[in-house]
Enzyme design. Structure first.
Site, PDB file in Angstrom:
ATOM      1  N   TYR A 138       0.807  -1.216  -0.010  1.00 23.13           N
ATOM      2  CA  TYR A 138       0.005   0.034   0.061  1.00 23.13           C
ATOM      3  C   TYR A 138       0.830   1.269  -0.030  1.00 23.13           C
ATOM      4  O   TYR A 138       1.396   1.624   0.975  1.00 23.13           O
ATOM      5  CB  TYR A 138      -0.866  -0.132   1.261  1.00 23.13           C
ATOM      6  CG  TYR A 138      -1.982   1.046   1.281  1.00 23.13           C
ATOM      7  CD1 TYR A 138      -2.370   2.113   0.134  1.00 23.13           C
ATOM      8  CD2 TYR A 138      -2.746   0.951   2.830  1.00 23.13           C
ATOM      9  CE1 TYR A 138      -3.233   2.953   0.379  1.00 23.13           C
ATOM     10  CE2 TYR A 138      -3.716   2.093   2.475  1.00 23.13           C
ATOM     11  CZ  TYR A 138      -3.852   2.966   1.443  1.00 23.13           C
ATOM     12  OH  TYR A 138      -5.102   3.971   1.744  1.00 23.13           O
ATOM     13  N   LYS A 166      -1.522  -1.226  -4.096  1.00 19.97           N
ATOM     14  CA  LYS A 166      -2.623  -0.408  -3.751  1.00 19.97           C
ATOM     15  C   LYS A 166      -1.908   0.996  -3.969  1.00 19.97           C
ATOM     16  O   LYS A 166      -1.333   1.439  -3.246  1.00 19.97           O
ATOM     17  CB  LYS A 166      -3.278  -0.449  -2.712  1.00 19.97           C
ATOM     18  CG  LYS A 166      -4.472   0.483  -2.522  1.00 19.97           C
ATOM     19  CD  LYS A 166      -5.494   0.318  -1.204  1.00 19.97           C
ATOM     20  CE  LYS A 166      -6.469   1.696  -1.098  1.00 19.97           C
ATOM     21  NZ  LYS A 166      -7.016   1.913   0.061  1.00 19.97           N
TER      22      LYS A 166
END
Length: 297
Positions: A138, A166
């Site tokens: 992330y 992400k």
């Protein structure tokens, strides 16, 4: 993408419902998860930023995974947010999520301490080595203070359990560099980039706005895949006003998503401090934008 995305294309960064007393609402979480999957979500990301992970306990995170797994079965993938500022704690959460039934992990860069790139790489490798689940990195430097640099991403992609990203770095050139040199599945975490990143080979999205409009964002991808690029562009543009109010109005996406869900009679409940609920004027604006999008769809 030359292979199927590891967790599906259309993922929702699901809010964590609480009761009015502020406790974890597992029944509400199950009802919301069932609705999201029934309306087009192929995966659910739990205990991320939108899921208020900084203010939920380890036990609540694990209970949430178990409850949502029970609700959705094998109809959708479950990605558990386990990232913390402490490598050892992140490993513990990863093992607990695996035992609770998650399909994958979302691991954010350690925040506040701002480790250099070699330490950051070692952090992710230690977690990937310790757990049997696939990892999604992330990258959200605006919140963590540390970018996962493209060259670091390229090295980490060599680990067999690091499979996805992400992407909230707002660096489309850096994103393309990694995509062109690795097999990492890139999910945009920025709702305004859903079509743009998908069109250059992204895997899909992890959307906060999808908490309230799951069908619309899924339709953007389906329309593009059907070859109607102009239609997909229109759908992305139709969502612009709601995306702006939910994600760029000065209020966190958690606050705006819960405000809309509560107004629509869907499970959400309050936010936990230090977050505060949206005011009446903000809620009214969100509802108008939501109604406009639903009418346009």
């Amino acid at each position: 993408m030359t292979t199927s995305p590891p967790f599906g294309r259309a993922l929702c960064a699901m809010i964590t419902p609480f009761t009015e007393a502020g406790t974890l609402d597992l029944d509400g979480a199950q009802r919301l998860a069932d609705r999201l999957v029934s309306e087009g979500c192929e995966g659910l990301v739990l205990s991320g930023t939108t899921g208020e992970s900084p203010t939920t306990t380890d036990a609540e995170k694990t209970a949430l995974v178990r409850a949502v797994r029970e609700a959705v079965g094998d109809r959708a993938s479950i990605v558990a947010g386990v990232g913390t500022a402490d490598t050892r704690h992140t490993v513990e959460l990863s093992l607990a999520a695996e035992k609770a039934g998650a399909d994958g992990l979302l691991v954010v860069s350690p925040y506040y301490s701002r480790p250099p790139q070699d330490a950051l790489e070692a952090h992710f490798r230690e977690i990937a080595d310790a757990c049997g689940l696939p990892l999604t990195l992330y990258d959200i430097p605006g919140r963590t203070g540390t970018r996962i640099e493209p060259d670091t991403m390229i090295r980490l992609a060599q680990h067999p359990r690091i499979v996805a990203v992400k992407d909230c770095a707002y660096d489309l050139l850096g994103t393309q560099k990694v995509m062109s040199r690795t097999d990492l599945a890139y999910y945009t975490g920025c709702d305004e980039y859903v079509l743009a990143q998908y069109a250059i080979g992204g895997a899909g999205y992890v959307s906060t706005v999808a908490n309230v409009t799951p069908r619309h964002f899924r339709l953007i991808l389906d329309t593009f895949d059907a070859g109607d690029t102009a239609g997909a562009a229109r759908l992305q543009q139709q969502a612009c006003h709601l995306v702006e109010l939910m994600m760029a109005s000065g209020l966190p996406g958690t606050v705006t998503a819960k405000a809309l869900l509560n107004s629509l009679g869907l499970p959400a409940g309050p936010v936990r401090a230090p977050l505060r609920p949206a005011g009446r004027e903000a809620v009214d604006g969100l509802l108008r934008a939501y109604d406009e999008l639903v009418s346009a769809s």
